[in-house]
Design a protein around this motif. Structure first.
Motif, PDB file in Angstrom:
ATOM      1  N   ILE A 221       2.811   8.972  -2.925  1.00 49.27           N
ATOM      2  CA  ILE A 221       3.566   8.080  -3.798  1.00 49.27           C
ATOM      3  C   ILE A 221       2.714   6.843  -4.028  1.00 49.27           C
ATOM      4  O   ILE A 221       2.240   6.221  -3.070  1.00 49.27           O
ATOM      5  N   VAL A 222       2.493   6.489  -5.285  1.00 51.59           N
ATOM      6  CA  VAL A 222       1.727   5.295  -5.635  1.00 51.59           C
ATOM      7  C   VAL A 222       2.702   4.232  -6.131  1.00 51.59           C
ATOM      8  O   VAL A 222       3.438   4.464  -7.090  1.00 51.59           O
ATOM      9  N   MET A 223       2.691   3.060  -5.460  1.00 52.70           N
ATOM     10  CA  MET A 223       3.614   1.989  -5.829  1.00 52.70           C
ATOM     11  C   MET A 223       2.864   0.803  -6.430  1.00 52.70           C
ATOM     12  O   MET A 223       1.745   0.480  -6.029  1.00 52.70           O
ATOM     13  N   TYR A 224       3.531   0.162  -7.400  1.00 52.38           N
ATOM     14  CA  TYR A 224       2.987  -1.051  -8.008  1.00 52.38           C
ATOM     15  C   TYR A 224       4.158  -1.912  -8.465  1.00 52.38           C
ATOM     16  O   TYR A 224       5.078  -1.413  -9.124  1.00 52.38           O
ATOM     17  N   ALA A 225       4.149  -3.184  -8.088  1.00 51.58           N
ATOM     18  CA  ALA A 225       5.192  -4.136  -8.511  1.00 51.58           C
ATOM     19  C   ALA A 225       6.597  -3.645  -8.171  1.00 51.58           C
ATOM     20  O   ALA A 225       7.521  -3.785  -8.964  1.00 51.58           O
ATOM     21  N   GLY A 226       6.744  -3.044  -6.997  1.00 51.93           N
ATOM     22  CA  GLY A 226       8.063  -2.604  -6.562  1.00 51.93           C
ATOM     23  C   GLY A 226       8.551  -1.327  -7.197  1.00 51.93           C
ATOM     24  O   GLY A 226       9.732  -0.981  -7.055  1.00 51.93           O
TER      25      GLY A 226
ATOM     26  N   TRP B 108       4.180   7.765   5.649  1.00 58.09           N
ATOM     27  CA  TRP B 108       2.998   7.038   6.149  1.00 58.09           C
ATOM     28  C   TRP B 108       2.593   6.003   5.098  1.00 58.09           C
ATOM     29  O   TRP B 108       2.078   6.349   4.042  1.00 58.09           O
ATOM     30  N   ILE B 109       2.847   4.732   5.394  1.00 58.01           N
ATOM     31  CA  ILE B 109       2.538   3.644   4.472  1.00 58.01           C
ATOM     32  C   ILE B 109       1.130   3.134   4.763  1.00 58.01           C
ATOM     33  O   ILE B 109       0.803   2.824   5.916  1.00 58.01           O
ATOM     34  N   THR B 110       0.299   3.021   3.727  1.00 58.18           N
ATOM     35  CA  THR B 110      -1.073   2.589   3.949  1.00 58.18           C
ATOM     36  C   THR B 110      -1.701   2.118   2.644  1.00 58.18           C
ATOM     37  O   THR B 110      -1.195   2.397   1.556  1.00 58.18           O
ATOM     38  N   HIS B 111      -2.786   1.391   2.782  1.00 54.54           N
ATOM     39  CA  HIS B 111      -3.604   1.053   1.614  1.00 54.54           C
ATOM     40  C   HIS B 111      -4.886   1.889   1.608  1.00 54.54           C
ATOM     41  O   HIS B 111      -5.702   1.768   0.708  1.00 54.54           O
ATOM     42  N   ASP B 112      -5.039   2.746   2.613  1.00 58.90           N
ATOM     43  CA  ASP B 112      -6.263   3.527   2.796  1.00 58.90           C
ATOM     44  C   ASP B 112      -6.113   4.905   2.160  1.00 58.90           C
ATOM     45  O   ASP B 112      -5.487   5.808   2.729  1.00 58.90           O
ATOM     46  N   LEU B 113      -6.673   5.066   0.983  1.00 60.63           N
ATOM     47  CA  LEU B 113      -6.573   6.338   0.272  1.00 60.63           C
ATOM     48  C   LEU B 113      -7.297   7.461   1.006  1.00 60.63           C
ATOM     49  O   LEU B 113      -6.921   8.627   0.895  1.00 60.63           O
ATOM     50  N   GLY B 114      -8.336   7.117   1.753  1.00 62.12           N
ATOM     51  CA  GLY B 114      -9.056   8.138   2.504  1.00 62.12           C
ATOM     52  C   GLY B 114      -8.195   8.771   3.573  1.00 62.12           C
ATOM     53  O   GLY B 114      -8.231   9.996   3.779  1.00 62.12           O
ATOM     54  N   VAL B 115      -7.384   7.963   4.257  1.00 60.14           N
ATOM     55  CA  VAL B 115      -6.468   8.488   5.272  1.00 60.14           C
ATOM     56  C   VAL B 115      -5.445   9.404   4.631  1.00 60.14           C
ATOM     57  O   VAL B 115      -5.160  10.505   5.111  1.00 60.14           O
ATOM     58  N   VAL B 116      -4.870   8.953   3.511  1.00 59.43           N
ATOM     59  CA  VAL B 116      -3.854   9.742   2.812  1.00 59.43           C
ATOM     60  C   VAL B 116      -4.414  11.094   2.383  1.00 59.43           C
ATOM     61  O   VAL B 116      -3.749  12.125   2.512  1.00 59.43           O
TER      62      VAL B 116
ATOM     63  N   VAL C 251       1.079   4.566  -1.035  1.00 59.84           N
ATOM     64  CA  VAL C 251      -0.095   3.710  -1.192  1.00 59.84           C
ATOM     65  C   VAL C 251       0.145   2.659  -2.268  1.00 59.84           C
ATOM     66  O   VAL C 251       1.027   2.792  -3.111  1.00 59.84           O
ATOM     67  N   GLY C 252      -0.682   1.629  -2.241  1.00 56.71           N
ATOM     68  CA  GLY C 252      -0.601   0.551  -3.214  1.00 56.71           C
ATOM     69  C   GLY C 252      -1.167  -0.722  -2.612  1.00 56.71           C
ATOM     70  O   GLY C 252      -1.336  -0.835  -1.394  1.00 56.71           O
ATOM     71  N   GLU C 253      -1.460  -1.693  -3.463  1.00 55.46           N
ATOM     72  CA  GLU C 253      -1.973  -2.975  -2.999  1.00 55.46           C
ATOM     73  C   GLU C 253      -0.940  -3.703  -2.137  1.00 55.46           C
ATOM     74  O   GLU C 253       0.247  -3.391  -2.164  1.00 55.46           O
ATOM     75  N   SER C 254      -1.387  -4.709  -1.403  1.00 52.04           N
ATOM     76  CA  SER C 254      -0.452  -5.571  -0.682  1.00 52.04           C
ATOM     77  C   SER C 254       0.504  -6.211  -1.680  1.00 52.04           C
ATOM     78  O   SER C 254       0.078  -6.685  -2.741  1.00 52.04           O
ATOM     79  N   GLY C 255       1.786  -6.221  -1.342  1.00 52.87           N
ATOM     80  CA  GLY C 255       2.776  -6.789  -2.237  1.00 52.87           C
ATOM     81  C   GLY C 255       3.331  -5.823  -3.252  1.00 52.87           C
ATOM     82  O   GLY C 255       4.125  -6.214  -4.115  1.00 52.87           O
ATOM     83  N   SER C 256       2.956  -4.553  -3.148  1.00 55.48           N
ATOM     84  CA  SER C 256       3.424  -3.569  -4.138  1.00 55.48           C
ATOM     85  C   SER C 256       4.834  -3.060  -3.831  1.00 55.48           C
ATOM     86  O   SER C 256       5.409  -2.332  -4.634  1.00 55.48           O
ATOM     87  N   GLY C 257       5.382  -3.422  -2.678  1.00 59.94           N
ATOM     88  CA  GLY C 257       6.749  -3.031  -2.351  1.00 59.94           C
ATOM     89  C   GLY C 257       6.865  -1.896  -1.363  1.00 59.94           C
ATOM     90  O   GLY C 257       7.980  -1.417  -1.098  1.00 59.94           O
ATOM     91  N   LYS C 258       5.768  -1.457  -0.772  1.00 58.53           N
ATOM     92  CA  LYS C 258       5.788  -0.311   0.135  1.00 58.53           C
ATOM     93  C   LYS C 258       6.683  -0.573   1.350  1.00 58.53           C
ATOM     94  O   LYS C 258       7.617   0.184   1.629  1.00 58.53           O
TER      95      LYS C 258
END
Length: 333
Positions: free
Chosen positions: A230-235, A214-222, A44-51
């Protein structure tokens, strides 16, 4: 115990750089994680976080402007980065399945669905044309498409968005892969179809004992499907741990901020949704400080001069942060 099983996928210190006219963009920075057989890992992570770039780097599915500049990727103990083109094609086609975000761009509009499934079966499973069509119909039935034998003759535009996503999943599962990488597989689908796709993947995971990323921005699904998050930020991976542990005891300010943005089912109707103030950092240089520091309410001087490494906080849960939420003070590491 799953942590005693040899990992299906083992990634260590992976680094990916994009070369642009404006300079190098450090899109993936020292990412390390593993996936066990039958385990579902949510990223998970915002768009552009490197997922997505991280997952494309695993199998070298990158544009020419990108370069993997460091790290190790092992699939069942084999060094993926040392494989030649033929070995990579076989790995991608047979052992690893991909479900990409947009099913319409994943499917070729000028070929029937049947041809797109049977092509993979004939190439990687050495099936005859007749055998491949029988198997293709079985796969469409497996993912919940009725009248499968007839629908093999249809083109992608003759399927709804949800059905196209099911076809993409069928193609990804055609050769019984050991690992499935699903990149936002329910994006742009309505909630009913989302629920059907999630239930389908959960069922197939149990039947095939696949490892799944499973790559997503939806924490509810996860929260509903993952074993580990795994939480990603800035790569970078800023936090990872078992799903219940991480949701109950988030350690990184970014993870806590993400969870706080979720709407409350018991909150007042007029309550405003929370947001994370500020913008993600530029990735124009190698990270030499905490990338979340400019947006963080718990910054110390050390955050501005040194990028924290991930440290174990118990039970397979680790975090890359100098702040200790239990004491409200800086960690002594």
């Amino acid at each position: 115990m799953r942590d005693t099983i040899a990992p299906l996928l083992d990634v260590a210190q992976l680094k990916t750089v994009f070369h642009t006219r404006s300079g190098a963009v450090h899109a993936v920075n020292s990412v390390s994680f593993s996936v066990a057989p039958g385990e579902l890992v949510g990223v998970v992570g915002e768009s552009g976080s490197g997922k997505s770039v991280t997952m494309m780097s695993l199998m070298n599915l990158l544009p020419r402007s990108a370069e993997i500049v460091g790290g190790e990727v092992l699939f069942q103990g084999r060094d993926v980065r040392a494989m030649n083109r033929a070995e990579l094609l076989r790995l991608r086609g047979r052992d690893v399945g991909f479900v990409f975000q947009d099913p319409m761009t994943s499917l070729n509009p000028v070929f029937t669905v049947g041809r797109q499934i049977t092509e993979r079966l004939r190439k990687h499973m050495n099936m005859s044309r007749a055998e491949a069509r029988v198997r293709a119909a079985e796969l469409l039935s497996l993912v919940g498409i009725s009248d499968a034998a007839r629908r093999l003759q249809d083109y992608p535009h003759q399927f709804s968005g949800g059905m196209r996503q099911r076809v993409v999943i069928a193609i990804a599962l055609a050769c019984d892969p050991k690992l499935l990488i699903a990149d936002e597989p329910t994006t742009a689908l309505d909630v009913t179809i989302q629920a059907q796709i999630i239930a389908l993947v959960r069922d197939l995971r149990q039947k095939l004992d696949m490892g799944i990323v499973w790559i997503t921005h939806d924490l509810g699904v996860v929260a509903g499907i993952a074993d580990r998050v795994i939480v990603m930020y800035a790569g970078q991976i800023v936090e990872q741990g078992p799903v219940r542990e991480l949701f109950a005891r988030p350690q990184h300010p970014y993870t806590r901020a993400l969870l706080e943005t979720l709407p409350s089912v018991t909150g007042a109707r007029s309550e405003r949704l929370r947001t994370i103030e500020g913008q993600p950092p530029s990735l124009g240089g190698a990270p030499d400080r905490c990338p979340f520091a400019p947006r963080c309410a718990h910054t110390f001087g050390r955050c501005l001069t040194e990028n924290p490494q991930r440290i174990e906080v118990g039970g397979g849960h680790d975090v890359a942060c100098w702040w200790d939420p239990q004491t409200g003070e800086m960690r002594h590491v």
